[in-house]
Every structure is written in structure tokens, then in C-alpha cells.
Design an enzyme around this catalytic site. Structure first.
Site, PDB file in Angstrom:
ATOM      1  N   ARG A  31       0.810  -1.232   0.000  1.00  0.00           N
ATOM      2  CA  ARG A  31       0.000   0.000   0.000  1.00  0.00           C
ATOM      3  C   ARG A  31       0.838   1.275   0.000  1.00  0.00           C
ATOM      4  O   ARG A  31       0.363   2.354   0.355  1.00  0.00           O
ATOM      5  CB  ARG A  31      -0.979   0.044   1.186  1.00  0.00           C
TER       6      ARG A  31
ATOM      7  N   LYS B 132       3.209  11.469 -11.183  1.00  0.00           N
ATOM      8  CA  LYS B 132       2.483  10.567 -12.094  1.00  0.00           C
ATOM      9  C   LYS B 132       3.286   9.277 -12.242  1.00  0.00           C
ATOM     10  O   LYS B 132       4.460   9.307 -12.628  1.00  0.00           O
ATOM     11  CB  LYS B 132       2.305  11.212 -13.467  1.00  0.00           C
TER      12      LYS B 132
ATOM     13  N   GLU C 188      10.149  18.674 -24.159  1.00  0.00           N
ATOM     14  CA  GLU C 188       9.236  18.946 -23.028  1.00  0.00           C
ATOM     15  C   GLU C 188       9.523  20.324 -22.425  1.00  0.00           C
ATOM     16  O   GLU C 188       8.610  21.003 -21.948  1.00  0.00           O
ATOM     17  CB  GLU C 188       9.357  17.861 -21.945  1.00  0.00           C
TER      18      GLU C 188
ATOM     19  N   LYS D 227       6.806  23.515 -13.616  1.00  0.00           N
ATOM     20  CA  LYS D 227       6.190  22.235 -13.226  1.00  0.00           C
ATOM     21  C   LYS D 227       5.716  22.284 -11.782  1.00  0.00           C
ATOM     22  O   LYS D 227       4.601  21.855 -11.457  1.00  0.00           O
ATOM     23  CB  LYS D 227       7.202  21.105 -13.435  1.00  0.00           C
TER      24      LYS D 227
ATOM     25  N   GLU E 149      -4.521  16.760 -11.746  1.00  0.00           N
ATOM     26  CA  GLU E 149      -4.944  17.074 -13.119  1.00  0.00           C
ATOM     27  C   GLU E 149      -6.453  17.185 -13.292  1.00  0.00           C
ATOM     28  O   GLU E 149      -7.058  16.540 -14.143  1.00  0.00           O
ATOM     29  CB  GLU E 149      -4.363  16.039 -14.097  1.00  0.00           C
TER      30      GLU E 149
ATOM     31  N   ARG F 190      -3.333  21.463 -14.672  1.00  0.00           N
ATOM     32  CA  ARG F 190      -2.254  20.532 -15.048  1.00  0.00           C
ATOM     33  C   ARG F 190      -2.410  20.003 -16.474  1.00  0.00           C
ATOM     34  O   ARG F 190      -1.446  19.520 -17.063  1.00  0.00           O
ATOM     35  CB  ARG F 190      -2.155  19.382 -14.011  1.00  0.00           C
TER      36      ARG F 190
ATOM     37  N   ASN G 182      -0.128  18.706 -20.907  1.00  0.00           N
ATOM     38  CA  ASN G 182      -0.400  17.759 -22.001  1.00  0.00           C
ATOM     39  C   ASN G 182      -0.366  18.439 -23.368  1.00  0.00           C
ATOM     40  O   ASN G 182      -0.705  17.822 -24.378  1.00  0.00           O
ATOM     41  CB  ASN G 182      -1.769  17.091 -21.807  1.00  0.00           C
TER      42      ASN G 182
ATOM     43  N   HIS H  58       0.572  16.649 -26.450  1.00  0.00           N
ATOM     44  CA  HIS H  58       0.569  15.219 -26.137  1.00  0.00           C
ATOM     45  C   HIS H  58      -0.595  14.455 -26.765  1.00  0.00           C
ATOM     46  O   HIS H  58      -0.491  13.245 -26.937  1.00  0.00           O
ATOM     47  CB  HIS H  58       0.574  14.996 -24.629  1.00  0.00           C
TER      48      HIS H  58
ATOM     49  N   HIS I  93       0.717  11.600 -28.656  1.00  0.00           N
ATOM     50  CA  HIS I  93       0.511  10.197 -28.242  1.00  0.00           C
ATOM     51  C   HIS I  93      -0.024   9.370 -29.401  1.00  0.00           C
ATOM     52  O   HIS I  93       0.304   8.197 -29.552  1.00  0.00           O
ATOM     53  CB  HIS I  93      -0.454  10.102 -27.059  1.00  0.00           C
TER      54      HIS I  93
ATOM     55  N   HIS J 179       9.362   9.715 -27.239  1.00  0.00           N
ATOM     56  CA  HIS J 179       8.202  10.465 -26.741  1.00  0.00           C
ATOM     57  C   HIS J 179       8.315  11.968 -27.054  1.00  0.00           C
ATOM     58  O   HIS J 179       7.381  12.579 -27.579  1.00  0.00           O
ATOM     59  CB  HIS J 179       8.080  10.220 -25.229  1.00  0.00           C
TER      60      HIS J 179
HETATM   61  N1  GLY Z   1       4.132  15.205 -17.721  1.00  0.00           N
HETATM   62  C1  GLY Z   1       2.873  15.779 -17.551  1.00  0.00           C
HETATM   63  C2  GLY Z   1       2.458  15.866 -16.136  1.00  0.00           C
HETATM   64  O1  GLY Z   1       3.245  15.565 -15.248  1.00  0.00           O
HETATM   65  O2  GLY Z   1       1.347  16.215 -15.870  1.00  0.00           O
END
Ligand code: GLY
Length: 338
Positions: A113, A135, A177, A213, A223, A227, A231, A234, A238, A250
Site C-alpha cells: 500500500r 504521475k 518537453e 512544473k 490534473e 495541469r 499535455n 501530447h 501520443h 516520446h
Molecule cells: N508530464 C505531464 C504531467 O506531469 O502532468
């Protein structure tokens, strides 16, 4: 330099210090069982520096690449931890790029956990973005990041000296990025990419990206809103990644994904930056396959996506668009399948 990500009882420090990897125990609590997760593209000495600094250190090395974000490797880490008697007071350390961070972080989030997790990013991409914000995930049935958890690390340790061994293509991959952060929030940072040799400014690029960030994650950890700006590039990126995997990295796909989502005048500034970084600006991918991956990604959105567009460098807008509208944007830049 120390930057604190302020998330109440999940707050943590990002330590940016050249040479710190070789003094890891000064920064991380390694006086316990430590599972280092790395990949075979990372110089062995980096993971070994952390393992050797631990009281009882162990290493799992996975194959480099997105394919390692899978059940098999996740299970392998947990099996090792269980056989070695890891308890709730022990920890996991990712030493590598985004794949290692996502995989190791998810193992740390779920073993008993949740156990402590440290991230020691060794790529530009993970330094400027993925090592911060919690994430973690694995991919499942071809869907990226579909099983995961928000698991903030206890600390992030960034030693930019390790970039000396990172291949140039990987450096550019990560800069994509940082360009994303600059385009959406920081025109001055964008002008660094326009006018300077980015590698000579890598410390500044890392710091400025991390400040963005940190602010975004502090405002919207899970998110729900702001947040989503991270993206940017992305959604289409993606899709392209799924269509061409594993040909492009990526960040290269994010570069391709940003181009259709900019105004003409922003694109006119972005194109030379991407070319300077040797990132792709055109690519022959299967549009239908890419779009199929996008629609799969966005299932549940009722036929709509919340897309980020950049009309002025250093700012962004979130617009709700239909999937058809998004397809139109992609096609307006890339054209239909030949
Ligand atoms: N890499 C995108 C985020 O951390 O939300």
C-alpha cells in the site's frame, strides 16, 4: 539548489546539484533496504552509485524503452522486493528516465500500500518534467499509462553531470518537453532556445522548467484543470507515438504534436527551434492509426477533448473541441494519408 514542491503533507524537495549522484546517501535516506530500478540504457555506474550507498541495496534492471512499462516488469520488481523481505519502511529509487520513474514509482505506490519513493532522473526529459509531480503508471493492452497512481516522491535528486553520457538524440527528446513549458508559460525561456545553444544553458532550462512544473503541480496535483496544460502537444503526440512506435521517442512525438496546436505566428517561431534541436517537424505516419489511438485515449469524453492551444508564446488556451475538430487540426498540418 533546493526547490520545494509544496503539497502539504506530501511536500518534497527537488535537489539540483552537480556531482550529487556520487553522494546520494547525503540527500536520500538509504539507511534501509533500497530497491534501485534502472534500465539497460543508463550507464551502470549511476544505479550502482545509489545501490552501493544503501545499507542494503538491490537493483532491478529493465530493458530501455516504453515496452518495459508493463505488468511483467512491474511484477518482477514486486517479486524481488517480496523475496528480499522489503517492508513498509523500505524504499524504491528510480535511476533513469521517464520509463524507470513511472514503473518504479508505481511499484512504490502499490507495494504494501505504498513505500517511500525517490526519483534520480538521468535524462533531460525526466529532469525537466516527469520526475516531478507524482504521475506513475504502466501501459496495458496498448493503452499508455492506463494503470497507475499519483505517488509523489519523497525527494528528487538531479545531477546534471550525468547528461554528459546521454546521447544527443535523447537530449533533444527532453528539450521538447522544456520547449513545451516555455511555449505555454515562459517566453524568455523560449527565447533561450531561439538564440542560444541550449546545452550551454541546460542548468537554466532545467531550473526554469521545474519552476513551471512545481507551480502547476502545486495548483492542480491530480490534473483536474490547470495541469492539463502539461499535455500540450501530447494528444496528437501520443497518437503519432502509437502509430509509429517504437521509431520515435516520446519528446519527438510531442514536438510533432505541438505543431498543429499553435497559431501560425507561434508555429513560425517553433519550427526553427525544433529544427535547431534536430527534432522532427514532419513525419510520415498513418493518420488513421494515430487518430484511432487518440480516440481510444479520449474515450469517455463524450466525443469531445479539452485541447491546449498556444496562440501567443508564453501563454495557452484550453478549448473544448470535437474529435472531428481535432482530426481536422492534425490534417490541416500533416495532410491526409498519402
Ligand atoms: N508530464 C505531464 C504531467 O506531469 O502532468
Amino acid at each position: 539548489m533546493i526547490m520545494t514542491v509544496d503539497l502539504g503533507n506530501r511536500s518534497y524537495d527537488i535537489i539540483t546539484e552537480r556531482g550529487s549522484l556520487h553522494h546520494a546517501a547525503e540527500y536520500l535516506d538509504l539507511d534501509r533496504k533500497v530497491m534501485v530500478v534502472t534500465d539497460d540504457g543508463v550507464p551502470e555506474e549511476y544505479a550502482e552509485a545509489v545501490r552501493a550507498a544503501a545499507k542494503d541495496g538491490h537493483t532491478v534492471t529493465v530493458a530501455q524503452g516504453e515496452a518495459s512499462k508493463c505488468f511483467e516488469q512491474y511484477q518482477r520488481i514486486l517479486s524481488e522486493m517480496l523475496s528480499l523481505g522489503f517492508g513498509r519502511g523500505d524504499c524504491v529509487v528510480a535511476v533513469g528516465g521517464g520509463v524507470c520513474g513511472d514503473l518504479a514509482g508505481f511499484a512504490a505506490a502499490t507495494y504494501m500500500r505504498g513505500v517511500d519513493f525517490y526519483n534520480v532522473p538521468t535524462t533531460v526529459l525526466s529532469m525537466v518534467d516527469s520526475s516531478v509531480g507524482g504521475k506513475t503508471a504502466i501501459d496495458f493492452r496498448g493503452v499508455k499509462n492506463v494503470i497507475g497512481a499519483f505517488k509523489q516522491p519523497e525527494r528528487v535528486l538531479i545531477d546534471a553531470d550525468v547528461l554528459k553520457t546521454l546521447p544527443k538524440r535523447q537530449i533533444s527528446n527532453g528539450f521538447a518537453e522544456a520547449v513545451k513549458m516555455a511555449l505555454t508559460f515562459d517566453e524568455e525561456l523560449f527565447s533561450v532556445f531561439e538564440t542560444e545553444d541550449p546545452m550551454s544553458y541546460v542548468d537554466k532550462i532545467i531550473t526554469r522548467s521545474l519552476l513551471i512544473k512545481k507551480a502547476v503541480v502545486e495548483a492542480d496535483e491530480t490534473e483536474k484543470g490547470l495541469r492539463r496544460v502539461l499535455n500540450f502537444g501530447h494528444t496528437i503526440g501520443h497518437g503519432i507515438e502509437a502509430a509509429v512506435s517504437p521509431e520515435l521517442y516520446h519528446g519527438e512525438c510531442v514536438a510533432l504534436g505541438m505543431l498543429p496546436m499553435c497559431s501560425d505566428k507561434v508555429r513560425a517561431r517553433l519550427l526553427p527551434v525544433l529544427s535547431k534541436l534536430k527534432l522532427p517537424t514532419r513525419y510520415d505516419f498513418d493518420r488513421e492509426k494515430a487518430f484511432e489511438a487518440i480516440t481510444h485515449d479520449k474515450k469517455g469524453g463524450g466525443g469531445f477533448v479539452k485541447a491546449i492551444v498556444v496562440n501567443e508564446v508564453g501563454s495557452f488556451e484550453e478549448i473544448k473541441m470535437t474529435l472531428d475538430g481535432l482530426y481536422g487540426k492534425m490534417i490541416s498540418y500533416y495532410g491526409e494519408n498519402k
